[in-house]
Structures are given as structure tokens and as C-alpha cells.
Design an enzyme around this catalytic site. Structure first.
Site, PDB file in Angstrom:
ATOM      1  N   HIS A  36      35.601-111.988-109.852  1.00 14.68           N
ATOM      2  CA  HIS A  36      35.227-113.369-110.175  1.00 14.68           C
ATOM      3  C   HIS A  36      34.706-114.122-108.949  1.00 14.68           C
ATOM      4  CE1 HIS A  36      38.515-113.156-113.565  1.00 14.68           C
ATOM      5  NE2 HIS A  36      37.421-112.496-113.877  1.00 14.68           N
ATOM      6  N   ASN A  66      31.531-106.835-117.811  1.00 12.69           N
ATOM      7  CA  ASN A  66      32.844-107.458-117.593  1.00 12.69           C
ATOM      8  C   ASN A  66      33.875-107.015-118.625  1.00 12.69           C
ATOM      9  OD1 ASN A  66      32.570-109.091-119.861  1.00 12.69           O
ATOM     10  ND2 ASN A  66      31.815-110.849-118.709  1.00 12.69           N
ATOM     11  N   ALA A  86      27.036-118.399-111.245  1.00 13.22           N
ATOM     12  CA  ALA A  86      28.411-118.562-110.757  1.00 13.22           C
ATOM     13  C   ALA A  86      28.460-119.025-109.298  1.00 13.22           C
ATOM     14  CB  ALA A  86      29.173-117.247-110.905  1.00 13.22           C
ATOM     15  N   VAL A 145      13.186-109.392-107.064  1.00 14.04           N
ATOM     16  CA  VAL A 145      12.605-110.544-106.365  1.00 14.04           C
ATOM     17  C   VAL A 145      12.966-110.438-104.881  1.00 14.04           C
ATOM     18  CG1 VAL A 145      12.737-113.052-106.093  1.00 14.04           C
ATOM     19  CG2 VAL A 145      12.584-112.038-108.381  1.00 14.04           C
ATOM     20  N   TRP A 160      24.923-102.902-109.563  1.00 11.72           N
ATOM     21  CA  TRP A 160      24.411-102.953-108.186  1.00 11.72           C
ATOM     22  C   TRP A 160      25.360-102.230-107.227  1.00 11.72           C
ATOM     23  CZ3 TRP A 160      19.768-105.292-106.682  1.00 11.72           C
ATOM     24  CH2 TRP A 160      19.148-106.104-107.631  1.00 11.72           C
ATOM     25  N   THR A 162      23.804-113.468-116.976  1.00  4.43           N
ATOM     26  CA  THR A 162      24.599-114.319-117.854  1.00  4.43           C
ATOM     27  C   THR A 162      23.958-115.701-117.955  1.00  4.43           C
ATOM     28  OG1 THR A 162      26.478-113.102-116.939  1.00  4.43           O
ATOM     29  CG2 THR A 162      26.986-115.035-118.297  1.00  4.43           C
ATOM     30  N   ALA A 163      23.790-116.365-116.819  1.00  3.67           N
ATOM     31  CA  ALA A 163      23.232-117.712-116.827  1.00  3.67           C
ATOM     32  C   ALA A 163      21.733-117.687-117.127  1.00  3.67           C
ATOM     33  CB  ALA A 163      23.485-118.391-115.480  1.00  3.67           C
TER      34      ALA A 163
HETATM   35  C1  LIG Z   1      33.609-105.649-113.650  1.00  2.00           C
HETATM   36  C2  LIG Z   1      33.638-107.108-113.996  1.00  2.00           C
HETATM   37  C3  LIG Z   1      34.643-107.596-114.816  1.00  2.00           C
HETATM   38  C4  LIG Z   1      34.692-108.957-115.139  1.00  2.00           C
HETATM   39  N1  LIG Z   1      35.578-109.378-116.080  1.00  2.00           N
HETATM   40  C5  LIG Z   1      35.493-110.642-116.558  1.00  2.00           C
HETATM   41  C6  LIG Z   1      36.262-111.039-117.675  1.00  2.00           C
HETATM   42  O1  LIG Z   1      36.983-110.258-118.296  1.00  2.00           O
HETATM   43  N2  LIG Z   1      36.158-112.338-118.089  1.00  2.00           N
HETATM   44  C7  LIG Z   1      35.357-113.227-117.447  1.00  2.00           C
HETATM   45  O2  LIG Z   1      35.361-114.401-117.830  1.00  2.00           O
HETATM   46  N3  LIG Z   1      34.598-112.870-116.397  1.00  2.00           N
HETATM   47  C8  LIG Z   1      34.617-111.584-115.965  1.00  2.00           C
HETATM   48  N4  LIG Z   1      33.787-111.188-114.963  1.00  2.00           N
HETATM   49  C9  LIG Z   1      32.940-112.195-114.300  1.00  2.00           C
HETATM   50  C10 LIG Z   1      31.702-112.629-115.086  1.00  2.00           C
HETATM   51  O3  LIG Z   1      31.185-111.581-115.857  1.00  2.00           O
HETATM   52  C11 LIG Z   1      30.657-113.126-114.086  1.00  2.00           C
HETATM   53  O4  LIG Z   1      31.218-114.140-113.310  1.00  2.00           O
HETATM   54  C12 LIG Z   1      29.392-113.687-114.735  1.00  2.00           C
HETATM   55  O5  LIG Z   1      28.886-112.778-115.670  1.00  2.00           O
HETATM   56  C13 LIG Z   1      28.367-114.001-113.648  1.00  2.00           C
HETATM   57  O6  LIG Z   1      27.192-114.505-114.213  1.00  2.00           O
HETATM   58  P1  LIG Z   1      25.941-114.887-113.289  1.00  2.00           P
HETATM   59  O7  LIG Z   1      24.915-115.433-114.198  1.00  2.00           O
HETATM   60  O8  LIG Z   1      26.405-115.696-112.162  1.00  2.00           O
HETATM   61  O9  LIG Z   1      25.450-113.510-112.646  1.00  2.00           O
HETATM   62  P2  LIG Z   1      25.031-112.146-113.346  1.00  2.00           P
HETATM   63  O10 LIG Z   1      25.432-112.140-114.773  1.00  2.00           O
HETATM   64  O11 LIG Z   1      25.541-111.046-112.504  1.00  2.00           O
HETATM   65  O12 LIG Z   1      23.443-112.177-113.331  1.00  2.00           O
HETATM   66  C14 LIG Z   1      22.647-111.981-112.204  1.00  2.00           C
HETATM   67  C15 LIG Z   1      21.365-111.292-112.652  1.00  2.00           C
HETATM   68  O13 LIG Z   1      20.421-111.379-111.616  1.00  2.00           O
HETATM   69  C16 LIG Z   1      19.751-110.135-111.468  1.00  2.00           C
HETATM   70  N5  LIG Z   1      19.302-110.059-110.076  1.00  2.00           N
HETATM   71  C17 LIG Z   1      20.039-110.212-108.968  1.00  2.00           C
HETATM   72  N6  LIG Z   1      19.264-110.136-107.879  1.00  2.00           N
HETATM   73  C18 LIG Z   1      18.008-109.928-108.304  1.00  2.00           C
HETATM   74  C19 LIG Z   1      16.760-109.760-107.641  1.00  2.00           C
HETATM   75  N7  LIG Z   1      16.655-109.828-106.314  1.00  2.00           N
HETATM   76  N8  LIG Z   1      15.668-109.537-108.396  1.00  2.00           N
HETATM   77  C20 LIG Z   1      15.749-109.489-109.743  1.00  2.00           C
HETATM   78  N9  LIG Z   1      16.911-109.636-110.422  1.00  2.00           N
HETATM   79  C21 LIG Z   1      18.014-109.860-109.703  1.00  2.00           C
HETATM   80  C22 LIG Z   1      20.821-109.112-111.844  1.00  2.00           C
HETATM   81  O14 LIG Z   1      20.248-107.878-112.207  1.00  2.00           O
HETATM   82  C23 LIG Z   1      21.555-109.817-112.962  1.00  2.00           C
HETATM   83  O15 LIG Z   1      20.996-109.517-114.219  1.00  2.00           O
HETATM   84  C24 LIG Z   1      33.723-109.836-114.595  1.00  2.00           C
HETATM   85  C25 LIG Z   1      32.706-109.351-113.765  1.00  2.00           C
HETATM   86  C26 LIG Z   1      32.637-107.987-113.497  1.00  2.00           C
HETATM   87  C27 LIG Z   1      31.506-107.463-112.652  1.00  2.00           C
END
Ligand SMILES: Cc1cc2nc3c(=O)[nH]c(=O)nc-3n(C[C@H](O)[C@H](O)[C@H](O)COP(=O)(O)OP(=O)(O)OC[C@H]3O[C@@H](n4cnc5c(N)ncnc54)[C@H](O)[C@@H]3O)c2cc1C
Length: 623
Positions: A559, A114, A592, A262, A84, A23-24
Site C-alpha cells: 500500500h 491486488n 495513490a 512514457v 513491474w 486503477t486511477a
Molecule cells: C500485490 C498487491 C496487493 C494489494 N492488495 C490490496 C488489497 O487487497 N486492497 C486494497 O485496497 N489495495 C490493495 N493493493 C493496493 C492497490 O491495489 C493500489 O494502491 C492501487 O491499485 C494503486 O492504484 P494507482 O492508480 O495508484 O496505480 P496502478 O494501479 O499501479 O496504476 C499505474 C499504471 O501506470 C502504468 N505505468 C507506470 N509507469 C508507466 C510508464 N512509464 N509508462 C506507461 N505506463 C506506466 C502501469 O502499467 C499501471 O497500469 C494491493 C497492491 C498490490 C500490488
């Protein structure tokens, strides 16, 4: 450039390297490669997952792809090609149950998995990041332009409440964005229970909210909440197709390596402990078991691997609690005791009720073949209808709306005592002061209710029956969990210990909110559609019964935040308000995990906004 091998990726020279294209991560990749500063930045992204650029029904269909595809197993959640599939350690305070933590393992990360609810927290919650936690410059006002930048908002065209006044949309429109990458809209299908429960909020004496996005989201919104779905196509709108679309993929200054894990960031030993901070000098990653190291050179490294993996990567790289790192013989680069601490989540209690005869719900997709065929056809031809449904009837409630003054006073006294008997870190102390003030103020939402016009949330729905599932999520737990490495193997999952309901206050809030769902269901006109409680059954009445029910069923609403907290160094923050890891010179975390104190809303919109803002900061710093 899309298709690169592990070895050719390692031969690149980048200005910015992003670990995690979730996402980010994809927001950053897009904004940093679009910008034309003094020089065009070259950006490399590494993600473990994949992206099907022509679409993927398991991700794209908003509601129940398994029913649409007539394949009971069709789901991205729980499927190792997308997820995962993390699981917590057994929770002894929850009778030994474990908590599932789905996390996206595809480009777009968890935004691909999500539930698409799209909303913001309260002004005072974001303001506390700045005023109480030492993050100068962070407030609701400062993040608002970034909420707007991320979205292309379409105003609602259907009413949840028949007498809603469409004139009030002006306020809502004024704080929502146009032209951003994420498509956001309100459901065009409305089910009767959604209307009736919204009206029940008014019966209880609470006003409907006509502008939940302007910093005060309490009570149920008049229009409902929006969802990240493209109204033109009926497909999920998420980070990969939105921020990594064909035009972005064609940029020559962006290289994305897919299917790579990574392992760790390597630091230049001679810089460790230096005044300028430790310098990241290499990124070690594996593709199909083969290891590569990408030299960092003068690049900025950004970890965007999410709340569960970012602390793991930091610890494996030597940034974490020195005692823990020494246990695993990992050389200490920065002693940062709060890495992997401070885990917060929204805990969830779900209940199911049967509906009265004739109430129309999404269960018709299971029970009525004619409706299913009609909706399947409608979705396939127009991208409209029941298969685009996302949660709409949801909003946060201050505790005092459903906990009487005497019980509240007792719970608060017990909370003070619990905290007085705990060893709290400076960060926790600052957070607890904020939370107690907000709770006592009675104006901030501490529990969100959700109304699902369908069964199956808390129990297996019976054929032919129609249901409403009601959920209550606790928005501001006092319990803090942890995520730490348990091995030096990067492919091993970290130990996730949310410790849900460890603090009696949290259990009390969850129990009272479960009981409140029954009150809502019994309030007119919601009571017109509700027949019987199924789960928990009507026999669950006393506080002791509810306590047992809550303990054995409490779940995460997915979350998790806070494991790499942004806070002042004095409070034990791991990253600065500019998202730089303290003690390093070219390392940031943007995802996050940096959210220091959670907000009373689903968090994706906040994550997108943090990343949008981080992109601006990085551009300022690099140019
Ligand atoms: C089932 C579910 C339902 C949800 N429902 C909602 C909702 O309805 N509304 C809402 O606002 N939020 C919801 N959320 C929460 C929201 O989607 C997340 O908080 C947000 O997407 C997190 O973004 P992020 O960038 O922190 O991490 P992520 O989007 O998880 O990104 C992390 C990325 O890093 C990669 N990665 C991790 N480790 C490694 C590594 N060692 N090497 C290479 N790549 C790696 C992963 O593959 C992934 O692509 C939900 C989450 C889930 C799982």
C-alpha cells in the site's frame, strides 16, 4: 479505439492525455470520455501493459489460480508480463533484507494484482488531509459520494457471527453505492476460524462493528469486510473490465495505447518559471525501443503511473528536488523537493499457527483431493465457492487496546524525543502532530489484524496440515521513505527505500502487534481452533525475540502512497487540492502517490474515490 500503433497515437490531438491506464487512470479515461459538457473531450491513455478483453484466469480467479489451474507457477504477481517486479534497496535496519514491491503492468494496474480487500479508512484520517495539510475541501464527507460512485455493493448473505442481527445492515447499506462499475460483495463461503476470531474480539470486550464503512472502522466488523469480486461471475472486479468495458472501448473519443513506456514529459522552455506556470508541450514515449513524441497542444496532462512510477516520471521531466535533478543534468522545470519523499506504507508481520484436528480451512484445497475437485467444478460452473475467497476477517485496533498505559506512555515519550532529534520538514511536522493526536485519542485504528483461514503466509505449509495465518499491519508509520531516480534511463527502476522500522516507535508498534496476534489466538473461542504457533515458534516470547522476528520478516502489504503529496504549498505539497502540480499550468497527478497521509485501511477504494473526484474537478475546469 483499442488497437493503435505508437506512431498513429502520436498523430492524435487530445484534450486530455493520461499517463498510466491503471486503477486511477482508467477511472479518469471512462468518466472524462462519458461526460457531455460544452464539448466532448478526446482522451488518450498510454500504458506499458496489455488487456485481454476476453478475460485472463491469472487475474480473474480471486483465490489461488495456481491451484485451480493445477500449475504451481501460474501467478500474475512476480510474472513480468503482468508485474513491474520492483524491489527496494537493501534495508540495513532489517538485517539487509529487501522488500518486494509488486505493481501491475497491465491495464487496470495494481487493481489487477491486488488482494481485493475493499474498505475505507476513518473519518478523522480523511478530515486531516483538509484541516491539517491544507487541502481545502477534502474530508470524509466530501469523499464519501465518490466511494459510493465507484461501487456496486451487494449486501452480505452469510453471517460471520451466528447471532448477527441482519437488521443492522441498513446502516451499512446507507453508505455503500449502487450501480458503480466495481462489483463488491462479501464471501459466500465462511470458514470456522473466521467466525471464531470475530467472536474473540467480543470476548476481549470490544464491540463488533456493524458499519465499518461509515467513518468509524475500528475493531472487527460483524459482517467482515467486502471484496472487489463480481458475485455473478466469481471473477475479480478491477479497473480494466469495470471502467474500460466494451461500451467504453467503443467510444471514438478514447484512444488507449498499450505496451508503451512514457519516458518523460517535455515542457515549453519559454514558460518555465512563468507566473502562469510551466506548460507541458510533449509526451515522449517508447514502443519496443522506438521513440515517439505526442504533441500536447492545449491538452491537460495527467500522470497516473502510481506511487512508484509517478515520481520517477516527474523527476525525469524536471520536476523534483533541484539538487538531485542537477546531479543527473536534468533541466529544472519546477523545484519540488517533496517529489519522491514522504513515502508511507503499511508494514506487515505475518504469523502461522496449526489448527486443531478437524478444523476446516482453505488448506483442504491442498490436502483433500475430493474437496478440490468439488470446488474446482463449483467455480467452473457457477463462479462460487472457495476459489472466490478474499480476506474477510480484518479490522483496525487503537493502540491502547493492546498496549498497556505504562508502556504506551514510555513509547510516546521516546517518540517525542526521536522527533525532537530529527530534522523534520513542515509536511512531516504537520503529519506527526495529526498522528500523535490520533494515537493518544485511542479511538483511531493504528494496527489492523487479518485472519487467513489457511497456511503458507509466514512459512511453507506441510502436506496434510491445516493452518490459520494471522497478520498485523501497522497503519500509521512515522518512518518516511523515498523513491528517486538513480539514472536518466526511463526503463531503469527507481531506487525505492522504505526505511521500514527506522523510527523506534514503528518497531515498538509492530512488535506489540505481533504479540497481540498471540493474545487473539489464545482468546476463546479462537483458541478452540488454534493448536500451536509455527512461525514464529512458541519459543519466541520475550520482546527481544519478537524484535528479532519482526526485523527479519517485516514486509510491505503493498500500500505505498505519498510520493507526490497533495498539500498546501506552504507545507511543501507537490500537487494542489485540485491535484494540479504547483508551478505548472496543464499538469496533474491522480493516483495513490497524491495521498498525503495514509489511511487505516487497504487503499484501493480510496484511490478509486480520488480518481472519481478528480474526474469531476477536471470536467469543471475544462468546461
Ligand atoms: C500485490 C498487491 C496487493 C494489494 N492488495 C490490496 C488489497 O487487497 N486492497 C486494497 O485496497 N489495495 C490493495 N493493493 C493496493 C492497490 O491495489 C493500489 O494502491 C492501487 O491499485 C494503486 O492504484 P494507482 O492508480 O495508484 O496505480 P496502478 O494501479 O499501479 O496504476 C499505474 C499504471 O501506470 C502504468 N505505468 C507506470 N509507469 C508507466 C510508464 N512509464 N509508462 C506507461 N505506463 C506506466 C502501469 O502499467 C499501471 O497500469 C494491493 C497492491 C498490490 C500490488
Amino acid at each position: 479505439q483499442v488497437s493503435v500503433s505508437g506512431s498513429s497515437f502520436a498523430s492524435n490531438k487530445f484534450d486530455v492525455i493520461i499517463i498510466g491506464g491503471g486503477t486511477a487512470g482508467l477511472v479518469l479515461a471512462n468518466r472524462l470520455t462519458a461526460a457531455t459538457g460544452k464539448k466532448q473531450l478526446r482522451v488518450g491513455v498510454i500504458d506499458a501493459g496489455h488487456f485481454n478483453t476476453s478475460g485472463d484466469p491469472l487475474i480473474d480467479i480471486p483465490y489461488m489460480p495456481n491451484i485451480f489451474l493445477n500449475d504451481p507457477t501460474a501467478s500474475a504477481i512476480g510474472n513480468p508480463a503482468y508485474d513491474w517486479n520492483f524491489v527496494s534497496v537493501p534495508q540495513k535496519q532489517l538485517n539487509g533484507q529487501t522488500i518486494a514491491y509488486p505493481r501491475g503492468r497491465v491495464l487496470g494496474g495494481s487493481s489487477a494484482l491486488n488482494f481485493m480487500a475493499w474498505h475505507r479508512g476513518a473519518r478523522e484520517e480523511y478530515d486531516a488531509w483538509g484541516t491539517a495539510l491544507g487541502n481545502t475541501g477534502w474530508s470524509f464527507n466530501s469523499i464519501l459520494p465518490y466511494f459510493e460512485r465507484a461501487e456496486n455493493w451487494t449486501a452480505p448473505t452469510t453471517k460471520l457471527v451466528p447471532d448477527a442481527d441482519f437488521g443492522t445492515l441498513d446502516d451499512l447499506a446507507a453508505v455503500n453505492g449502487e450501480g458503480g462499475p466495481i462489483q463488491v460483495r462479501y464471501n459466500t463461503v465462511v470458514f470456522d476460524p473466521e467466525t471464531k476470531f470475530t467472536q474473540a474480539c467480543e470476548t476481549l470486550g470490544f464491540p463488533l462493528n456493524n458499519n465499518p464503512d461509515g467513518g468509524n472502522p475500528v475493531y472487527l466488523p460483524e459482517w467482515g469486510i467486502d471484496g472487489s469480486v463480481d458475485i455473478a461471475t466469481g471473477r475479480r472486479s478491477y479497473a480494466a473490465p469495470a471502467y474500460y468495458n466494451a461500451a467504453v472501448r467503443a467510444r471514438r473519443n478514447l484512444v488507449v495505447l498499450q505496451g508503451a513506456i512514457v519516458n518523460r514529459i517535455v515542457f515549453d522552455k519559454s514558460t518555465v518559471g512563468s507566473k502562469a506556470g510551466a506548460k507541458a508541450s510533449g509526451i515522449e514515449y517508447s514502443v519496443n525501443g522506438q521513440r515517439f513524441t505526442l504533441p500536447v497542444g492545449n491538452a491537460e496532462v495527467i500522470v497516473s503511473a502510481g506511487t512508484i512510477k509517478s515520481p520517477q516520471i516527474l523527476e525525469l521531466s524536471g520536476i523534483g528536488n533541484a539538487t538531485l535533478l542537477k546531479e543527473f543534468k536534468i533541466p529544472v522545470v519546477v523545484n519540488a523537493p517533496n517529489v519522491g519523499e514522504n513515502l508511507q506504507d503499511h508494514t506487515l508481520t505475518l504469523t502461522d499457527f496449526t489448527t486443531k484436528t478437524g478444523v476446516f480451512t482453505l488448506d483442504e484445497l491442498r490436502n483433500n483431493q475430493t474437496y478440490l475437485e468439488e470446488q474446482r467444478n463449483l467455480y467452473a460452473t457457477t463462479g462460487q465457492g472457495a476459489f472466490t475467497w478474499t480476506v474477510r476477517t480484518s479490522g483496525p485496533w487503537p493502540l491502547q487496546t493492546f498496549i498497556g498505559p505504562e508502556e504506551y506512555a514510555q513509547m510516546r515519550a521516546q517518540l517525542d524525543q526521536t522527533i525532537a532529534n530529527m530534522t523534520v520538514t513542515p509536511l512531516q511536522k504537520a503529519q506527526y502532530d495529526v498522528l500523535r493526536t490520533l494515537a493518544d485519542g485511542g479511538k483511531t485504528g493504528f494496527v489492523s489484524t487479518i485472519v487467513l483461514p489457511r497456511g503458507g503466509a509466514a512459512s511453507t505449509p506441510a502436506d496434510g496440515e491445516s493452518y490459520v495465518s494471522l497478520g498485523a499491519f501497522h497503519l500509521h508509520e512515522f518512518t518516511r521513505g523515498t523513491i528517486h531516480i538513480n539514472s536518466t534511463d526511463p526503463s531503469a527502476a527507481p531506487l525505492i527505500d522504505p526505511r521500514f522500522l527506522s523510527i523506534p516507535w514503528d518497531l515498538g508498534v509492530q512488535v506489540n502487534s505481533g504479540k497481540f496476534l498471540r493474545t487473539l489466538a489464545a482468546t476463546s473461542p479462537a483458541s478452540d481452533v488454534i493448536d500451536q504457533p509455527v512461525t514464529p515458534p512458541a519459543s519466541v516470547q520475550s520482546d527481544a525475540d519478537w524484535t528479532d522476528f519482526v526485523r527479519s520478516t517485516v514486509d510491505s502489504i503493498s500500500h505505498p502512497i505519498g510520493t507526490v503529496p497533495m498539500a498546501s504549498q506552504k507545507l511543501g505539497g507537490v500537487v494542489s487540492p485540485r491535484l494540479q502540480v504547483y508551478g505548472t499550468r496543464n499538469l496533474r497527478v491522480v493516483d495513490a502517490s497524491v495521498i498525503p497521509l495514509t489511511v487505516g485501511a487497504s487503499i484501493q477504494q480510496t484511490v478509486y474515490a480520488i480518481a472519481e473526484r478528480a474526474a469531476d474537478m477536471i470536467l469543471q475546469d475544462l468546461n
